[in-house]
Motif scaffolding. Structure first.
Motif, PDB file in Angstrom:
ATOM      1  N   ILE A 287      40.634  44.668  30.941  1.00  0.00           N
ATOM      2  CA  ILE A 287      39.595  44.453  29.925  1.00  0.00           C
ATOM      3  C   ILE A 287      38.511  43.564  30.501  1.00  0.00           C
ATOM      4  O   ILE A 287      38.724  42.825  31.474  1.00  0.00           O
ATOM      5  CB  ILE A 287      40.162  43.809  28.637  1.00  0.00           C
ATOM      6  N   ARG A 288      37.352  43.652  29.930  1.00  0.00           N
ATOM      7  CA  ARG A 288      36.242  42.756  30.279  1.00  0.00           C
ATOM      8  C   ARG A 288      35.360  42.589  29.049  1.00  0.00           C
ATOM      9  O   ARG A 288      35.381  43.427  28.133  1.00  0.00           O
ATOM     10  CB  ARG A 288      35.428  43.321  31.442  1.00  0.00           C
ATOM     11  N   GLN A 289      34.594  41.532  29.042  1.00  0.00           N
ATOM     12  CA  GLN A 289      33.673  41.324  27.935  1.00  0.00           C
ATOM     13  C   GLN A 289      32.520  42.308  28.044  1.00  0.00           C
ATOM     14  O   GLN A 289      32.014  42.566  29.135  1.00  0.00           O
ATOM     15  CB  GLN A 289      33.139  39.892  27.937  1.00  0.00           C
ATOM     16  N   ARG A 290      32.119  42.860  26.944  1.00  0.00           N
ATOM     17  CA  ARG A 290      31.021  43.824  26.957  1.00  0.00           C
ATOM     18  C   ARG A 290      29.727  43.127  27.372  1.00  0.00           C
ATOM     19  O   ARG A 290      29.483  41.971  27.037  1.00  0.00           O
ATOM     20  CB  ARG A 290      30.839  44.456  25.577  1.00  0.00           C
ATOM     21  N   GLY A 291      28.921  43.867  28.117  1.00  0.00           N
ATOM     22  CA  GLY A 291      27.634  43.345  28.543  1.00  0.00           C
ATOM     23  C   GLY A 291      27.674  42.550  29.825  1.00  0.00           C
ATOM     24  O   GLY A 291      26.634  42.089  30.299  1.00  0.00           O
ATOM     25  N   GLU A 292      28.846  42.389  30.423  1.00  0.00           N
ATOM     26  CA  GLU A 292      28.917  41.655  31.681  1.00  0.00           C
ATOM     27  C   GLU A 292      28.347  42.499  32.811  1.00  0.00           C
ATOM     28  O   GLU A 292      28.548  43.716  32.876  1.00  0.00           O
ATOM     29  CB  GLU A 292      30.372  41.285  32.014  1.00  0.00           C
ATOM     30  N   ALA A 293      27.658  41.860  33.709  1.00  0.00           N
ATOM     31  CA  ALA A 293      27.067  42.564  34.842  1.00  0.00           C
ATOM     32  C   ALA A 293      28.150  42.958  35.824  1.00  0.00           C
ATOM     33  O   ALA A 293      29.214  42.355  35.886  1.00  0.00           O
ATOM     34  CB  ALA A 293      26.031  41.675  35.532  1.00  0.00           C
ATOM     35  N   LEU A 294      27.877  44.009  36.608  1.00  0.00           N
ATOM     36  CA  LEU A 294      28.809  44.421  37.635  1.00  0.00           C
ATOM     37  C   LEU A 294      28.912  43.340  38.703  1.00  0.00           C
ATOM     38  O   LEU A 294      27.995  42.558  38.916  1.00  0.00           O
ATOM     39  CB  LEU A 294      28.373  45.745  38.263  1.00  0.00           C
ATOM     40  N   GLY A 295      30.007  43.352  39.392  1.00  0.00           N
ATOM     41  CA  GLY A 295      30.236  42.323  40.410  1.00  0.00           C
ATOM     42  C   GLY A 295      31.585  41.698  40.172  1.00  0.00           C
ATOM     43  O   GLY A 295      32.446  42.261  39.522  1.00  0.00           O
ATOM     44  N   THR A 296      31.771  40.513  40.703  1.00  0.00           N
ATOM     45  CA  THR A 296      33.060  39.847  40.546  1.00  0.00           C
ATOM     46  C   THR A 296      33.209  39.331  39.124  1.00  0.00           C
ATOM     47  O   THR A 296      32.356  38.627  38.607  1.00  0.00           O
ATOM     48  CB  THR A 296      33.176  38.678  41.533  1.00  0.00           C
ATOM     49  N   HIS A 297      34.306  39.709  38.498  1.00  0.00           N
ATOM     50  CA  HIS A 297      34.575  39.304  37.114  1.00  0.00           C
ATOM     51  C   HIS A 297      34.953  37.832  37.076  1.00  0.00           C
ATOM     52  O   HIS A 297      35.605  37.314  37.969  1.00  0.00           O
ATOM     53  CB  HIS A 297      35.722  40.163  36.551  1.00  0.00           C
ATOM     54  N   GLN A 298      34.550  37.154  36.002  1.00  0.00           N
ATOM     55  CA  GLN A 298      34.814  35.714  35.913  1.00  0.00           C
ATOM     56  C   GLN A 298      36.299  35.412  35.826  1.00  0.00           C
ATOM     57  O   GLN A 298      36.736  34.302  36.104  1.00  0.00           O
ATOM     58  CB  GLN A 298      34.100  35.135  34.688  1.00  0.00           C
ATOM     59  N   TYR A 299      37.095  36.422  35.444  1.00  0.00           N
ATOM     60  CA  TYR A 299      38.535  36.198  35.356  1.00  0.00           C
ATOM     61  C   TYR A 299      39.286  36.771  36.567  1.00  0.00           C
ATOM     62  O   TYR A 299      40.477  36.951  36.538  1.00  0.00           O
ATOM     63  CB  TYR A 299      39.091  36.819  34.077  1.00  0.00           C
ATOM     64  N   GLY A 300      38.565  37.134  37.623  1.00  0.00           N
ATOM     65  CA  GLY A 300      39.248  37.540  38.838  1.00  0.00           C
ATOM     66  C   GLY A 300      39.191  39.014  39.141  1.00  0.00           C
ATOM     67  O   GLY A 300      39.685  39.455  40.168  1.00  0.00           O
ATOM     68  N   GLY A 301      38.562  39.839  38.274  1.00  0.00           N
ATOM     69  CA  GLY A 301      38.485  41.265  38.544  1.00  0.00           C
ATOM     70  C   GLY A 301      37.432  41.571  39.588  1.00  0.00           C
ATOM     71  O   GLY A 301      36.623  40.732  39.971  1.00  0.00           O
TER      72      GLY A 301
END
Length: 597
Positions: A287-301
């Motif tokens: 899962i990820r928060q909607r609207g997040e930009a592509l790239g490294t996820h803040q939670y490690g994705g």
């Protein structure tokens, strides 16, 4: 009076305990006091029991209300989570191929034989034994990949995937990780396939690759410490179908697995489906928060997606959907509480509400993939691919489109069961009935023949299907021949018999009456002898006079559904097989509602 006594009793008892009189009087009053206390306690107990007792009907009503509220809250929570969090799912499907020999040995693939009776030396990792690729195992794999719209690779290779577990005697599994035999396919899912409403009417899921690999041994645990292994399954040919992470709802994920299974079965690529263990699914959930930009996820994705977890060995479509919902909710709770989702492998138990951790997620490095030095490259000629493509059966999507087209005119609710039932045998029977029916109706108005496909669908699925279900019998096209059913429908279309009479005739044929349909109708005196208008009016007036309250409800409250009840009354009262529902309805509307004849 009792309430007044109860209110006064505590005060009276207190005064009795303070009595200072002669012993006999005291004992007498104390006996009264003791009896009073027992009375109070019994009344209180009875009152409590009456308050605790709830009638069964009220309990059921409260339970239904509670369940409805729980579902409403769950839907609300789902909608709220969808607005904030985006779910992404990728699926890996492992399907046993329909072959007689194993992938790398000549041992039989039969799973019904005694344990460890179909085992070659290579299956046991006997020192010095070598894998020998069995060419016939490639054919069902190619049929599956072609049906999934994949690009067949002219050259593919086998790799070793290393891990140490008792179900894999070699210490590695032979698969196609780097260079699979098929890539870049896709599957289209529609609303009638059961996808989530929020996904619209159609969604296309990409298939990254389809690869050949060997199955592992079957293990059976006997707690606390014994585990038995059956090596009959070792090296049974599998294909692994890996979808792209393009699924965003649990219902669509389950629909994807269901449709892939149907496609594999339709092209005779697999032995059995999920219900018998011939197909298993692993799902990767993030899962990820909607609207997040592509790239490294803040939670490690990585790559714009959240950290994924894998849920292994799901064995039913419901398990796929439920496990994804549970894992999605777990990851949301972890992130909203400030935690970090870990990459791990998790398990799911049917009936559970939570996934459970099995182990840390292995990666490419953990498996130490390497090309298998004992197996040469697999070379596939385009002439073989072209020949298999020509011989593939029509896809289920094309069949649905054909059945819903003007020539048949079936609704989707009838088209899908016809395709899915009895591996297409019911569909072939239906098409035979329609073809015969069209030939019987050649002398009729072309406009009247337009609804023959729909009428035949109703009789094949519902009327004949209902008789089979009631008798608890499997499908048998010879029980009622396509010719007989077409003749029955033809007689109804020509209004020579009524619908109820047609059902009676079908039941007689179903039970073994071998007389030709025209002869049966004549000998049983079942041919319709139409009633006159006066007969219909008399039947209608009788029903109306006996039920004036219902007539008033139809007139004052416009409860037109009750007209059907009156039609039924007329058919029961009149001579069997002579009352036509349409004519009865028209007369009732004329008499009750004043509609013009």
């Amino acid at each position: 009076m009792l309430r007044s006594w109860l209110r006064q009793s505590p005060r009276a008892l207190r005064s009795l305990t303070n009595l200072k009189c002669d012993p006999f009087a005291s004992q007498f009053h104390l006996r009264i006091a003791h009896h009073s206390l027992r009375s109070i306690r019994s009344v209180q107990t009875a009152t409590t029991e009456s308050q605790d007792h709830v009638p069964l009907r009220k309990q059921l009503k409260q339970g239904a209300k509670s369940l409805k509220e729980h579902k409403r809250q769950r839907r609300a929570a789902e909608e709220a989570s969808r607005e904030k969090w985006e779910l992404t799912v990728g699926i890996e499907i492992h399907a046993q191929l329909n072959t007689e020999a194993k992938l790398f040995s000549r041992a039989a693939t039969s799973s019904a034989d005694l344990p460890n009776s179909n085992v070659a030396l290579f299956d046991l990792a006997f020192p010095g034994s070598q894998p020998e690729f069995q060419i016939p195992t490639l054919l069902p794999a190619l049929r599956a990949a072609i049906a999934l719209k994949c690009e067949i690779q002219p050259v593919s290779r086998f790799d070793r995937k290393h891990y140490f577990y008792q179900d894999q005697p070699n210490g590695y599994q032979i698969t196609q990780y780097y260079e699979p035999f098929a890539r870049n396919g896709y599957i289209d899912l529609y609303s009638h396939d059961g996808i989530a409403p929020e996904d619209g009417d159609q969604v296309r899921i990409g298939i990254k690759q389809v690869q050949l690999e060997q199955d592992t041994a079957k293990s059976q645990e006997y707690p606390p410490s014994m585990q038995l292994l059956d090596f009959n399954r070792v090296s049974h040919p599998l294909i692994e179908i890996i979808t792209m992470p393009e699924i965003h709802t649990p219902a669509t994920a389950a629909a994807c697995v269901r449709k892939i299974q149907a496609i594999l079965q339709s092209c005779n690529a697999v032995t059995t489906g999920m219900e018998l263990g011939g197909l298993r699914a692993d799902v990767n959930v993030s899962i990820r928060q909607r609207g997040e930009a592509l790239g490294t996820h803040q939670y490690g994705g990585i790559g714009g997606l959240g950290q994924r977890t894998e849920i292994k060995n799901l064995s039913s479509f419901k398990a796929v959907e439920d496990a994804i919902i549970a894992e999605k909710n777990r990851q949301i709770a972890v992130l909203e509480n400030g935690g970090v989702v870990e990459g791990e492998t998790r398990g799911w138990t049917i009936g559970s509400t939570e996934t459970r951790r099995l182990r840390g997620k292995e990666g490419e490095v953990d498996y130490r993939y390497m090309p298998d030095p004992d197996l040469p490259p697999l070379i596939i000629g385009q002439d073989l691919v072209a020949e298999l493509t020509k011989t593939l059966p029509t896809s289920s999507d094309a069949l649905v489109e054909m059945l819903m087209a003007k020539s048949y005119g079936l609704p989707i609710e009838d088209a899908k069961p016809l395709i899915e039932l009895e591996d297409g045998a019911r569909l072939e029977y239906y098409q035979d009935v329609v073809d015969i029916l069209h030939s019987l109706q050649q002398d009729q108005d072309p406009k009247a023949r337009g609804g023959l496909g729909r009428a035949a669908g109703n009789w094949v699925l519902h009327e004949l299907g209902g008789l089979l279900t009631k008798a608890d019998l499997s499908w048998d096209a010879e029980r009622v021949s396509a010719q007989s059913l077409a003749q029955i429908i033809d007689q109804v279309q020509r209004k020579r018999i009524t619908g109820p009479t047609a059902k009676q005739v079908l039941s007689m044929v179903f039970d073994g009456d071998l007389r030709p349909i025209p002869q049966l109708l004549e000998e049983e005196n079942l041919i319709l002898r139409p009633l006159s208008r006066e007969d219909y009016v008399a039947l209608a007036e009788m029903a109306i006079s006996q039920n004036p309250q219902m007539v008033e409800q139809i007139r004052s409250k416009n409860q037109l559904g009750k007209l059907g009840w009156f039609v039924g009354q007329m058919m029961r009262t009149g001579e069997k097989g002579r009352v036509e529902a349409q004519k009865a309805d028209a007369i009732l509307r004329e008499l009750i509602l004043g509609e013009a004849p």
